[in-house]
Design a protein around this motif. Structure first.
Motif, PDB file in Angstrom:
ATOM      1  N   LYS A 236       2.927 -15.857  14.371  1.00  0.00           N
ATOM      2  CA  LYS A 236       3.616 -16.648  15.408  1.00  0.00           C
ATOM      3  C   LYS A 236       4.702 -15.768  16.016  1.00  0.00           C
ATOM      4  CE  LYS A 236       6.117 -20.223  14.167  1.00  0.00           C
ATOM      5  NZ  LYS A 236       6.394 -21.552  13.642  1.00  0.00           N
ATOM      6  N   VAL A 237       4.443 -15.273  17.226  1.00  0.00           N
ATOM      7  CA  VAL A 237       5.383 -14.413  17.942  1.00  0.00           C
ATOM      8  C   VAL A 237       5.735 -15.088  19.258  1.00  0.00           C
ATOM      9  CG1 VAL A 237       5.792 -12.129  18.908  1.00  0.00           C
ATOM     10  CG2 VAL A 237       4.305 -12.374  16.915  1.00  0.00           C
ATOM     11  N   ASN A 238       7.021 -15.446  19.424  1.00  0.00           N
ATOM     12  CA  ASN A 238       7.473 -16.178  20.626  1.00  0.00           C
ATOM     13  C   ASN A 238       6.643 -17.442  20.862  1.00  0.00           C
ATOM     14  OD1 ASN A 238       9.414 -14.218  21.136  1.00  0.00           O
ATOM     15  ND2 ASN A 238       8.003 -12.998  22.363  1.00  0.00           N
ATOM     16  N   LYS A 239       6.350 -18.166  19.769  1.00  0.00           N
ATOM     17  CA  LYS A 239       5.584 -19.417  19.797  1.00  0.00           C
ATOM     18  C   LYS A 239       4.144 -19.217  20.285  1.00  0.00           C
ATOM     19  CE  LYS A 239       9.695 -22.254  20.467  1.00  0.00           C
ATOM     20  NZ  LYS A 239      10.356 -23.266  21.279  1.00  0.00           N
ATOM     21  N   GLN A 240       3.668 -17.973  20.193  1.00  0.00           N
ATOM     22  CA  GLN A 240       2.294 -17.678  20.581  1.00  0.00           C
ATOM     23  C   GLN A 240       1.485 -17.218  19.377  1.00  0.00           C
ATOM     24  OE1 GLN A 240       3.127 -14.775  23.683  1.00  0.00           O
ATOM     25  NE2 GLN A 240       2.482 -16.256  25.236  1.00  0.00           N
TER      26      GLN A 240
ATOM     27  N   GLU B 116       8.307  -6.196  13.923  1.00  0.00           N
ATOM     28  CA  GLU B 116       9.193  -6.775  14.938  1.00  0.00           C
ATOM     29  C   GLU B 116       9.737  -8.127  14.509  1.00  0.00           C
ATOM     30  OE1 GLU B 116       7.012  -6.845  18.590  1.00  0.00           O
ATOM     31  OE2 GLU B 116       6.792  -4.661  18.640  1.00  0.00           O
ATOM     32  N   THR B 117       8.878  -8.928  13.841  1.00  0.00           N
ATOM     33  CA  THR B 117       9.281 -10.294  13.474  1.00  0.00           C
ATOM     34  C   THR B 117       9.918 -10.373  12.091  1.00  0.00           C
ATOM     35  OG1 THR B 117       7.328 -10.984  14.734  1.00  0.00           O
ATOM     36  CG2 THR B 117       8.465 -12.679  13.483  1.00  0.00           C
ATOM     37  N   LEU B 118       9.325  -9.673  11.111  1.00  0.00           N
ATOM     38  CA  LEU B 118       9.790  -9.786   9.716  1.00  0.00           C
ATOM     39  C   LEU B 118      10.479  -8.524   9.207  1.00  0.00           C
ATOM     40  CD1 LEU B 118       6.634 -11.542   8.231  1.00  0.00           C
ATOM     41  CD2 LEU B 118       8.796 -12.633   8.790  1.00  0.00           C
ATOM     42  N   GLY B 119      10.725  -7.554  10.104  1.00  0.00           N
ATOM     43  CA  GLY B 119      11.364  -6.302   9.694  1.00  0.00           C
ATOM     44  C   GLY B 119      12.733  -6.507   9.104  1.00  0.00           C
TER      45      GLY B 119
ATOM     46  N   VAL C 289       7.676 -15.872   5.603  1.00  0.00           N
ATOM     47  CA  VAL C 289       6.315 -15.352   5.781  1.00  0.00           C
ATOM     48  C   VAL C 289       5.344 -16.488   6.095  1.00  0.00           C
ATOM     49  CG1 VAL C 289       4.387 -14.191   4.628  1.00  0.00           C
ATOM     50  CG2 VAL C 289       6.702 -13.345   4.323  1.00  0.00           C
ATOM     51  N   ALA C 290       5.459 -17.594   5.346  1.00  0.00           N
ATOM     52  CA  ALA C 290       4.560 -18.738   5.571  1.00  0.00           C
ATOM     53  C   ALA C 290       4.770 -19.321   6.964  1.00  0.00           C
ATOM     54  CB  ALA C 290       4.809 -19.806   4.499  1.00  0.00           C
ATOM     55  N   ASN C 291       6.013 -19.315   7.419  1.00  0.00           N
ATOM     56  CA  ASN C 291       6.311 -19.828   8.757  1.00  0.00           C
ATOM     57  C   ASN C 291       5.794 -18.880   9.839  1.00  0.00           C
ATOM     58  OD1 ASN C 291       7.518 -21.757  10.520  1.00  0.00           O
ATOM     59  ND2 ASN C 291       9.148 -20.307  10.922  1.00  0.00           N
TER      60      ASN C 291
ATOM     61  N   PHE D 292      -4.314 -21.228   9.131  1.00  0.00           N
ATOM     62  CA  PHE D 292      -5.636 -20.601   9.184  1.00  0.00           C
ATOM     63  C   PHE D 292      -6.670 -21.594   9.724  1.00  0.00           C
ATOM     64  CE2 PHE D 292      -3.240 -18.437   5.893  1.00  0.00           C
ATOM     65  CZ  PHE D 292      -3.473 -17.105   6.197  1.00  0.00           C
ATOM     66  N   LYS D 293      -7.458 -21.137  10.687  1.00  0.00           N
ATOM     67  CA  LYS D 293      -8.517 -21.972  11.269  1.00  0.00           C
ATOM     68  C   LYS D 293      -9.846 -21.541  10.659  1.00  0.00           C
ATOM     69  CE  LYS D 293      -6.110 -22.811  15.606  1.00  0.00           C
ATOM     70  NZ  LYS D 293      -6.294 -23.202  17.000  1.00  0.00           N
ATOM     71  N   LEU D 294     -10.328 -22.322   9.710  1.00  0.00           N
ATOM     72  CA  LEU D 294     -11.557 -21.973   8.991  1.00  0.00           C
ATOM     73  C   LEU D 294     -12.777 -22.639   9.621  1.00  0.00           C
ATOM     74  CD1 LEU D 294     -10.147 -22.377   5.388  1.00  0.00           C
ATOM     75  CD2 LEU D 294     -10.464 -20.246   6.613  1.00  0.00           C
ATOM     76  N   SER D 295     -13.953 -22.098   9.312  1.00  0.00           N
ATOM     77  CA  SER D 295     -15.214 -22.673   9.795  1.00  0.00           C
ATOM     78  C   SER D 295     -15.651 -23.790   8.848  1.00  0.00           C
ATOM     79  CB  SER D 295     -16.290 -21.597   9.841  1.00  0.00           C
ATOM     80  OG  SER D 295     -15.851 -20.487  10.586  1.00  0.00           O
ATOM     81  N   ALA D 296     -16.671 -24.535   9.267  1.00  0.00           N
ATOM     82  CA  ALA D 296     -17.256 -25.541   8.374  1.00  0.00           C
ATOM     83  C   ALA D 296     -17.932 -24.809   7.217  1.00  0.00           C
ATOM     84  CB  ALA D 296     -18.277 -26.376   9.138  1.00  0.00           C
ATOM     85  N   PRO D 297     -17.894 -25.365   6.005  1.00  0.00           N
ATOM     86  CA  PRO D 297     -18.430 -24.628   4.847  1.00  0.00           C
ATOM     87  C   PRO D 297     -19.940 -24.441   4.910  1.00  0.00           C
ATOM     88  CG  PRO D 297     -17.828 -26.851   4.213  1.00  0.00           C
ATOM     89  CD  PRO D 297     -17.364 -26.675   5.616  1.00  0.00           C
TER      90      PRO D 297
END
Length: 254
Positions: free
Chosen positions: A165-169, A181-184, A208-210, A215-220
């Motif tokens: 998530k960088v600049n809400k993107q 850049e984000t977590l340095g 880190v979790a934020n 995660f967008k997973l596929s159907a099993p």
């Protein structure tokens, strides 16, 4: 666009009269070119240092994981020799995945799913095991399945489906610079740093979790058994706590 910022290399014929403004322009361009060259060399050196330090940290992490596994194996063997039972250490990390859509969902579970960022079907997030989280999971148990992921599962998820998530993107983790850049500021400069922080539930787990997009997973592959029933029920189902068996489900969905 690059031409706009390019430093032009103007040359003057030897012995020709050079106007004052042109002379100033040539001096300025020479100074800019030198400054650019120095900045480029410094950046290259910093990048090389950062890559080396990340490599050394990765080797340290691998040793840490291996020593932890060896310790557990030794304790299990010792318990068996002594005729005792070895109690496995309690899990610190869980992976929660939504398996139900939005139809006929009451307001309270909907709000909890929203707070856990599980807004779509087959969305998954890493969570720390603590009392508030377990109480929230009790409210949404019929709509999610969860368990304790292994290091292999965490690594595969982050490398294959990891987005930041960088600049809400939603940005793919295609380079370590995105993480730096984000977590340095938290001392995390690469994907292996993220994996280590998540798997060990380190002090910067929250950040880190934020940073990681759900995660967008596929159907099993092979489908679910029955979403209406719990995994621990006698007839078998899908929702609820799978413990270590979540790894098999994730491998079919990743």
């Amino acid at each position: 666009m690059a031409e706009r910022y390019a430093i032009s290399k103007d040359t003057v014929v030897e012995g020709a009269a050079v106007p004052e403004l042109v002379k100033l322009k040539l001096e300025r361009n020479a100074a800019l070119a030198e400054e650019k060259q120095k900045a480029s060399a410094t950046q290259k050196k910093d990048r090389a240092d950062q890559r080396h330090s990340l490599k050394m940290r990765t080797l340290k992490y691998e040793k840490e994981y291996a020593s932890h596994q060896r310790k557990l194996v030794t304790l299990r063997r010792q318990a068996k020799i002594d005729g005792n039972f070895f109690v496995e250490p309690e899990a610190k990390l869980i992976f929660v995945m939504r398996i139900v859509g939005i139809i006929k969902l009451s307001p309270k579970p909907r709000k909890v799913l929203q707070l856990l960022r599980l807004k779509q079907l087959h969305n998954g997030v890493f969570l720390k095991v603590n009392k508030p989280i377990m109480n929230m999971l009790k409210l949404i148990q019929p709509y999610v399945t969860y368990g304790y992921p292994t290091l292999k599962t965490v690594r595969e998820l982050v490398y294959k489906r990891g987005f930041g998530k960088v600049n809400k993107q939603r940005i793919p983790l295609s380079a370590n610079e995105i993480i730096s850049e984000t977590l340095g500021e938290h001392g995390l400069h690469g994907v292996e740093d993220i994996i280590h922080e998540i798997f060990t539930v380190g002090p910067k787990f929250k950040q880190v979790a934020n940073f990681l997009w759900p995660f967008k997973l596929s159907a099993p592959k092979g489908g679910f058994i029955c979403k209406r029933h719990g995994f621990c029920e006698q007839r078998g189902g899908d929702w609820g706590n799978r413990e270590e068996l979540i790894n098999d489900l994730i491998s079919r969905m990743n």
